[in-house]
Scaffold this motif. Structure first.
Motif, PDB file in Angstrom:
ATOM      1  N   ARG A   6       0.736  -1.494   0.001  1.00 49.67           N
ATOM      2  CA  ARG A   6       0.090   0.241   0.074  1.00 49.67           C
ATOM      3  C   ARG A   6       0.664   1.379   0.351  1.00 49.67           C
ATOM      4  O   ARG A   6       1.899   1.274   0.363  1.00 49.67           O
ATOM      5  N   TYR A  12       0.078  -5.645   2.213  1.00 45.54           N
ATOM      6  CA  TYR A  12      -1.223  -6.569   2.157  1.00 45.54           C
ATOM      7  C   TYR A  12      -1.660  -7.603   0.885  1.00 45.54           C
ATOM      8  O   TYR A  12      -0.962  -7.358  -0.365  1.00 45.54           O
ATOM      9  N   THR A  29      -3.350   1.874  -9.037  1.00 46.83           N
ATOM     10  CA  THR A  29      -4.446   1.377  -9.043  1.00 46.83           C
ATOM     11  C   THR A  29      -5.400   0.557  -9.481  1.00 46.83           C
ATOM     12  O   THR A  29      -5.218   0.517 -10.625  1.00 46.83           O
ATOM     13  N   THR A  31      -8.172  -2.302  -9.181  1.00 51.01           N
ATOM     14  CA  THR A  31      -9.597  -2.071  -8.962  1.00 51.01           C
ATOM     15  C   THR A  31     -10.508  -3.305  -9.013  1.00 51.01           C
ATOM     16  O   THR A  31      -9.924  -4.169 -10.342  1.00 51.01           O
ATOM     17  N   MET A  32     -11.430  -3.525  -7.718  1.00 49.94           N
ATOM     18  CA  MET A  32     -11.523  -5.305  -7.621  1.00 49.94           C
ATOM     19  C   MET A  32     -12.397  -5.636  -8.341  1.00 49.94           C
ATOM     20  O   MET A  32     -13.752  -4.047  -9.105  1.00 49.94           O
ATOM     21  N   SER A  34     -14.766  -7.082  -6.851  1.00 50.05           N
ATOM     22  CA  SER A  34     -15.771  -6.113  -5.685  1.00 50.05           C
ATOM     23  C   SER A  34     -16.833  -4.423  -6.201  1.00 50.05           C
ATOM     24  O   SER A  34     -17.171  -3.619  -5.664  1.00 50.05           O
ATOM     25  N   GLY A  35     -15.825  -3.630  -7.155  1.00 52.25           N
ATOM     26  CA  GLY A  35     -15.757  -2.668  -7.250  1.00 52.25           C
ATOM     27  C   GLY A  35     -14.564  -1.813  -6.229  1.00 52.25           C
ATOM     28  O   GLY A  35     -14.565  -0.461  -6.729  1.00 52.25           O
ATOM     29  N   LYS A  36     -13.865  -1.837  -5.511  1.00 49.19           N
ATOM     30  CA  LYS A  36     -13.611  -1.748  -4.221  1.00 49.19           C
ATOM     31  C   LYS A  36     -11.654  -1.089  -5.264  1.00 49.19           C
ATOM     32  O   LYS A  36     -11.454  -1.683  -5.875  1.00 49.19           O
ATOM     33  N   LYS A  37     -11.762  -0.141  -4.833  1.00 52.97           N
ATOM     34  CA  LYS A  37     -10.021   0.283  -5.574  1.00 52.97           C
ATOM     35  C   LYS A  37      -9.033   0.057  -4.283  1.00 52.97           C
ATOM     36  O   LYS A  37      -8.998   0.459  -3.369  1.00 52.97           O
ATOM     37  N   LEU A  38      -7.815  -0.180  -4.484  1.00 56.61           N
ATOM     38  CA  LEU A  38      -6.742  -0.475  -3.898  1.00 56.61           C
ATOM     39  C   LEU A  38      -5.672   0.491  -4.863  1.00 56.61           C
ATOM     40  O   LEU A  38      -5.070   0.318  -5.876  1.00 56.61           O
TER      41      LEU A  38
END
Length: 66
Positions: A6, A12, A29, A31-32, A34-38
């Motif tokens: 991260r 992570y 970035t 994008t998973m 699920s819509g979650k962005k890391l």
């Protein structure tokens, strides 16, 4: 699972099969599904190498046609 870093330097672990897309802007970035962005420190080349190694470890690469 593959390890990513991260932006704060913490490790992570993510399931690489859940990555929908990657975008550099300038940080990477993920994008998973699920819509979650890391947002991670890793380069896209590093992530791709880790995904390939993970799939080889599981033996999934032998089932794919290139």
């Amino acid at each position: 699972m593959i390890e990513v870093l991260r932006l704060d330097g913490k490790k992570y672990w993510i399931n690489p099969h859940m990555i929908e897309s990657m975008e550099e802007n300038p940080d990477l970035t993920l994008t998973m599904l699920s819509g979650k962005k890391l947002v991670v420190q890793n380069s896209y080349e590093d992530i791709i190498e880790k995904i390939i190694a993970y799939r080889q470890k599981l033996g999934i690469d032998k089932q794919e046609v290139l």
